[in-house]
Design a protein around this motif. Sequence first.
Motif, PDB file in Angstrom:
ATOM      1  N   TYR A  16       0.777  -1.148   0.159  1.00 17.19           N
ATOM      2  CA  TYR A  16       0.359   0.071   0.424  1.00 17.19           C
ATOM      3  C   TYR A  16       0.879   0.969  -0.294  1.00 17.19           C
ATOM      4  O   TYR A  16       0.633   2.267  -0.932  1.00 17.19           O
ATOM      5  CB  TYR A  16      -0.807   0.462   0.978  1.00 17.19           C
ATOM      6  N   PHE A  17       1.856   1.402   0.529  1.00 16.82           N
ATOM      7  CA  PHE A  17       2.547   2.686   0.945  1.00 16.82           C
ATOM      8  C   PHE A  17       2.903   2.893  -0.361  1.00 16.82           C
ATOM      9  O   PHE A  17       2.848   3.632  -1.376  1.00 16.82           O
ATOM     10  CB  PHE A  17       4.096   2.122   1.873  1.00 16.82           C
ATOM     11  N   ALA A  18       3.758   1.487  -0.776  1.00 17.48           N
ATOM     12  CA  ALA A  18       4.579   1.443  -2.549  1.00 17.48           C
ATOM     13  C   ALA A  18       3.653   2.458  -3.412  1.00 17.48           C
ATOM     14  O   ALA A  18       4.019   3.105  -3.815  1.00 17.48           O
ATOM     15  CB  ALA A  18       4.674   0.579  -2.735  1.00 17.48           C
ATOM     16  N   PHE A  19       2.402   1.930  -3.239  1.00 10.39           N
ATOM     17  CA  PHE A  19       1.792   2.056  -4.868  1.00 10.39           C
ATOM     18  C   PHE A  19       1.204   3.669  -4.384  1.00 10.39           C
ATOM     19  O   PHE A  19       0.623   4.526  -4.970  1.00 10.39           O
ATOM     20  CB  PHE A  19      -0.094   0.690  -4.672  1.00 10.39           C
ATOM     21  N   TYR A  20       0.386   3.937  -3.641  1.00  8.40           N
ATOM     22  CA  TYR A  20      -0.002   5.042  -3.203  1.00  8.40           C
ATOM     23  C   TYR A  20       1.345   6.206  -2.828  1.00  8.40           C
ATOM     24  O   TYR A  20       0.513   7.378  -3.404  1.00  8.40           O
ATOM     25  CB  TYR A  20      -0.722   5.202  -1.536  1.00  8.40           C
ATOM     26  N   ALA A  21       2.607   5.560  -2.597  1.00 12.26           N
ATOM     27  CA  ALA A  21       3.340   6.694  -2.906  1.00 12.26           C
ATOM     28  C   ALA A  21       4.076   7.523  -3.813  1.00 12.26           C
ATOM     29  O   ALA A  21       3.855   8.145  -4.813  1.00 12.26           O
ATOM     30  CB  ALA A  21       4.773   6.110  -2.302  1.00 12.26           C
ATOM     31  N   MET A  22       3.538   5.852  -5.507  1.00 17.23           N
ATOM     32  CA  MET A  22       3.836   6.040  -6.552  1.00 17.23           C
ATOM     33  C   MET A  22       2.752   7.418  -7.522  1.00 17.23           C
ATOM     34  O   MET A  22       2.897   8.210  -8.700  1.00 17.23           O
ATOM     35  CB  MET A  22       4.176   5.165  -7.537  1.00 17.23           C
ATOM     36  N   VAL A  23       2.011   6.927  -6.844  1.00 16.71           N
ATOM     37  CA  VAL A  23       0.415   7.572  -7.490  1.00 16.71           C
ATOM     38  C   VAL A  23       0.176   8.568  -6.798  1.00 16.71           C
ATOM     39  O   VAL A  23      -0.151   9.972  -7.359  1.00 16.71           O
ATOM     40  CB  VAL A  23      -0.989   7.033  -6.859  1.00 16.71           C
ATOM     41  N   GLY A  24       1.136   9.443  -5.970  1.00 19.13           N
ATOM     42  CA  GLY A  24       1.119  10.929  -5.031  1.00 19.13           C
ATOM     43  C   GLY A  24       1.604  11.186  -5.652  1.00 19.13           C
ATOM     44  O   GLY A  24       1.747  12.801  -6.207  1.00 19.13           O
ATOM     45  N   TRP A  25       3.349  10.879  -6.179  1.00 20.43           N
ATOM     46  CA  TRP A  25       3.856  11.408  -7.385  1.00 20.43           C
ATOM     47  C   TRP A  25       3.472  11.187  -8.349  1.00 20.43           C
ATOM     48  O   TRP A  25       3.710  12.512  -8.454  1.00 20.43           O
ATOM     49  CB  TRP A  25       5.349  10.306  -7.459  1.00 20.43           C
ATOM     50  N   ILE A  26       2.711  10.613  -9.033  1.00 15.82           N
ATOM     51  CA  ILE A  26       2.406  11.058 -10.711  1.00 15.82           C
ATOM     52  C   ILE A  26       1.158  12.171 -10.183  1.00 15.82           C
ATOM     53  O   ILE A  26       1.225  13.086 -11.289  1.00 15.82           O
ATOM     54  CB  ILE A  26       1.048   9.637 -11.127  1.00 15.82           C
ATOM     55  N   LEU A  27      -0.004  12.028  -8.950  1.00 20.33           N
ATOM     56  CA  LEU A  27      -0.352  13.183  -8.905  1.00 20.33           C
ATOM     57  C   LEU A  27       0.297  14.918  -8.497  1.00 20.33           C
ATOM     58  O   LEU A  27       0.016  15.703  -9.489  1.00 20.33           O
ATOM     59  CB  LEU A  27      -1.553  13.399  -7.839  1.00 20.33           C
ATOM     60  N   TYR A  46      15.009   9.974  -6.055  1.00 25.55           N
ATOM     61  CA  TYR A  46      15.420   9.659  -7.179  1.00 25.55           C
ATOM     62  C   TYR A  46      14.374   8.970  -7.843  1.00 25.55           C
ATOM     63  O   TYR A  46      14.446   8.889  -8.726  1.00 25.55           O
ATOM     64  CB  TYR A  46      16.327   8.810  -7.235  1.00 25.55           C
ATOM     65  N   GLY A  47      13.766   7.996  -7.594  1.00 26.56           N
ATOM     66  CA  GLY A  47      12.294   7.480  -8.204  1.00 26.56           C
ATOM     67  C   GLY A  47      10.869   8.683  -7.534  1.00 26.56           C
ATOM     68  O   GLY A  47      10.837   8.971  -7.315  1.00 26.56           O
ATOM     69  N   PRO A  48      10.165   7.325  -8.300  1.00 25.33           N
ATOM     70  CA  PRO A  48       8.740   7.798  -8.957  1.00 25.33           C
ATOM     71  C   PRO A  48       7.529   7.980  -7.551  1.00 25.33           C
ATOM     72  O   PRO A  48       6.949   6.458  -7.763  1.00 25.33           O
ATOM     73  CB  PRO A  48       8.275   7.266 -10.385  1.00 25.33           C
ATOM     74  N   TRP A  49       8.478   8.580  -6.622  1.00 26.55           N
ATOM     75  CA  TRP A  49       7.179   8.230  -5.217  1.00 26.55           C
ATOM     76  C   TRP A  49       7.450   9.796  -4.722  1.00 26.55           C
ATOM     77  O   TRP A  49       8.763  10.128  -4.272  1.00 26.55           O
ATOM     78  CB  TRP A  49       7.695   6.601  -4.677  1.00 26.55           C
ATOM     79  N   CYS A  50       6.218  10.010  -3.557  1.00 25.69           N
ATOM     80  CA  CYS A  50       6.699  11.045  -2.852  1.00 25.69           C
ATOM     81  C   CYS A  50       5.953  10.041  -1.620  1.00 25.69           C
ATOM     82  O   CYS A  50       5.025   9.915  -1.538  1.00 25.69           O
ATOM     83  CB  CYS A  50       4.987  11.463  -2.667  1.00 25.69           C
ATOM     84  N   PRO A  51       6.789   9.527  -1.143  1.00 27.19           N
ATOM     85  CA  PRO A  51       7.037   9.322   1.019  1.00 27.19           C
ATOM     86  C   PRO A  51       5.577   9.280   1.345  1.00 27.19           C
ATOM     87  O   PRO A  51       5.090   8.405   2.158  1.00 27.19           O
ATOM     88  CB  PRO A  51       8.315   9.275   1.417  1.00 27.19           C
ATOM     89  N   VAL A  52       5.455  11.057   1.475  1.00 29.81           N
ATOM     90  CA  VAL A  52       4.605  11.078   2.531  1.00 29.81           C
ATOM     91  C   VAL A  52       3.429  10.826   1.904  1.00 29.81           C
ATOM     92  O   VAL A  52       1.782  10.813   3.360  1.00 29.81           O
ATOM     93  CB  VAL A  52       4.349  13.084   2.688  1.00 29.81           C
TER      94      VAL A  52
END
Length: 263
Positions: A16-27, A46-52
């Motif tokens: 869940y963390f990784a999936f939503y971090a990537m979705v957040g980055w896209i948004l 560096y990667g396509p994700w926003c941890p928050v």
Amino acid sequence: MTHTIFGYPLQQLTFYFAFYAMVGWILECIYCSIGQRKAVNRGFLYGPWCPVYGFGAVALIVTLSPLKEYPLLFVPLSILVTSVIELITGLIFERVLHMKLWDYTGKFLNIKGYVCFKNSLIWGILSALFVWFIHPQVEKVYLDMPSGVTYYGSLIILLVFGTDFFLSLIRSVKLSEHLRVLEERMQEARQTLDRLKEANGVQKALLEKRAEETRRLTEQKMEATAKRFRHHLKAFPTLSSKTYPTSLKAAREALKNRRRNQK
């Protein structure tokens, strides 16, 4: 043995963390690209994700999912949880790296510029919709996946994210160090110019030579900082530094000059 947190398997929360971090980055990238009318890579890592976003989603899932049948209680708690996460994230960056990635200073009911009423209200409403409608669909997809895929996938995610976070943290520390050196050189240049105003004769000639050398070295450092950390400067236009505000501003100007020269 399966490790659990609030009744959820650790590997499930990792997914869940990784999936939503990537979705957040896209948004974030879409939103900021529209606002700035150009492509923007909003991520701190560096990667396509926003941890928050990942942490926020997991926090909402484990703490508020049991309350989703009580909307009068759920929505205010959603606002509270997301606001606390945003505030803590901002304070950590400020204390550790002496930087602010975003700034709501001047907005209605803001807390240290990291949280404001309007954004908290929006995030609270979106969080309620997330728990009620979006996450149940994602959870169904996850539960239909083979256990081997979720288990080894979670290990890979943890390894990749941990490495990315560590390298990105080093990069941010180096940015702070570059700004410190640049600040020192800018201060030395100002002091040399002040002494030059009162000098004469041989001393003036020596100071003029020193002033020119200091100016050259300062510009070189300014250019190097702008080039090496252009991602941070472009991704976070409101990025500020309480310790080295002058050198950060100078690096931004150097980046703007680089763009103009490349056109």
